[in-house]
Design an enzyme around this catalytic site. Structure first.
Site, short mmCIF file in Angstrom:
data_model
loop_
_atom_site.label_atom_id
_atom_site.label_comp_id
_atom_site.label_asym_id
_atom_site.label_seq_id
_atom_site.Cartn_x
_atom_site.Cartn_y
_atom_site.Cartn_z
N LYS A 199 0.86 -1.18 0.00
CA LYS A 199 0.00 0.00 0.00
C LYS A 199 0.89 1.23 0.00
CE LYS A 199 -3.65 2.42 2.44
NZ LYS A 199 -4.71 2.34 3.46
N LYS A 256 -2.04 -1.65 -3.86
CA LYS A 256 -2.93 -0.49 -3.82
C LYS A 256 -2.10 0.79 -3.89
CE LYS A 256 -5.95 1.85 -0.59
NZ LYS A 256 -6.53 1.87 0.72
#
Ligand code: PBG
Length: 333
Positions: A199, A256
């Site tokens: 992330k 992500k």
């Protein structure tokens, strides 16, 4: 006069039938997970920076979940917007057994049991400062180990409420191991972990922070999470994060954002056999919507290509705000 060219790849693209036969990347509604926003109010409220996305009531949420299930979408990722008066520096509301996120899980589990529920594990909807964890004594940073204790409790509450997978999105070190142990100790051996492994500290989360109200001051989008989220330039470090999460017991790994990080999805795909998810985040959604509204892009074509590219890079499934619209167009085709 035709020239003799032995390799003419255009022969493979000549008709619709040949093109369909040779298509290498398939996407079906089963590959999509819909992120959904719920709030504690009977009225649905549009999210300004995400056209087509709303915060809905618990009843509205169930309705949406039903529609998604009918369309063949298999999963939902739930995010609750907490009113400011329930936020605190320590994010205590996250552990309230009647907090909105837990009520949402229970309702969907009861009313649409066929859906896979992903419960977000992080403190940002609950903290006044918008960070994903509790702060250190000098308030200069997020306290890793103190945060782990809260996340583990949050995961157990979510599992007890009926979540199929808990999805730690906080990027603290060691969270997967701590959560796995807490789940097992509480008897939730069947509850899985989808780790937000790679992330990145991205600018593309702005609209999401509007949606859950975690951008600190209204309108301010520059909350820096750089001490825990990944540097967008770091490919090797992303791989280390993912492999660490897998070793700690993550059932699935996530990248992500998705569209700007296709190389990372591919890296993970080649480094592990674990299922890989990719999150097409709010900013990726917002920019396609914005360009389409200006008449600069064809929304459907750009949307379809963005999802196909994420699949081609190696994602097994995609969290996307386009899930419902895409699935409904898929059936209409
Ligand atoms: C925070 C969280 C974020 C998103 C999902 N969980 C934002 C952040 O890290 O500030 C972003 C999702 C999106 O932009 O669509 N735990």
């Amino acid at each position: 006069m035709p020239i003799s060219i032995p390799v003419r790849l255009r022969r493979l693209r000549q008709t619709e039938a040949v093109r369909a036969m040779l298509n290498e990347t398939a996407l079906t509604p089963a590959n999509l997970v819909a992120p959904l926003f719920v709030h504690d109010s009977p009225k649905a409220e549009p999210v300004g920076s995400m056209p087509g996305v709303e915060r809905v009531s618990l009843d509205g949420l169930v309705e949406k979940a039903r529609r998604l299930h009918e369309l063949g979408v298999k999963g939902v990722a739930l995010f609750a917007k907490i009113p400011d008066d329930k936020k605190s520096s320590g994010g205590e509301e996250a552990l309230n057994p009647h907090t909105l996120a837990l009520r949402a899980i229970r309702r969907i589990k009861a009313d649409v049991p066929g859906l896979v529920i992903f419960a977000d594990i992080a403190l940002d909807p609950y903290t006044t400062h918008g960070h994903d964890g509790v702060l250190t004594g000098d308030r200069a940073d997020v306290d890793n180990d103190a945060t782990l204790e809260v996340l583990a409790k949050m995961a157990v509450l979510s599992a007890a409420a009926g979540a199929d997978f808990v999805a730690p999105s906080d990027m603290m070190d060691g969270r997967v191991a701590v959560i796995r142990e807490a789940l097992d100790e509480a008897g939730h051996t069947r509850t899985g972990i989808l780790a937000y492994s790679a992330k990145f500290a991205s600018a593309a989360y702005g609209p999401f922070r509007d949606a859950v109200g975690s951008s600190r001051k209204p309108g301010e989008k520059s909350l820096s999470k750089a001490t825990y989220q990944l540097n967008p330039g770091n490919r090797r470090e992303a791989l280390r994060e993912a492999l660490a999460d897998e070793a700690e017991g993550a059932d699935m790994l996530m990248v992500k954002p998705a569209g700007d990080y296709l190389d990372i999805i591919r890296d993970l795909r080649e480094a592990t056999d674990a299922p890989i998810a990719a999150y097409q985040v709010s900013g990726e959604y917002a920019r396609l919507q914005a360009a389409a509204r200006l008449g600069w892009l064809d929304l459907r074509a750009a949307r379809d290509e963005s999802l196909l590219a994420i699949r081609r890079a190696g994602a097994d499934f995609i969290l996307t705000y386009f899930a419902e619209a895409w699935a409904s167009d898929y059936h209409a085709r």
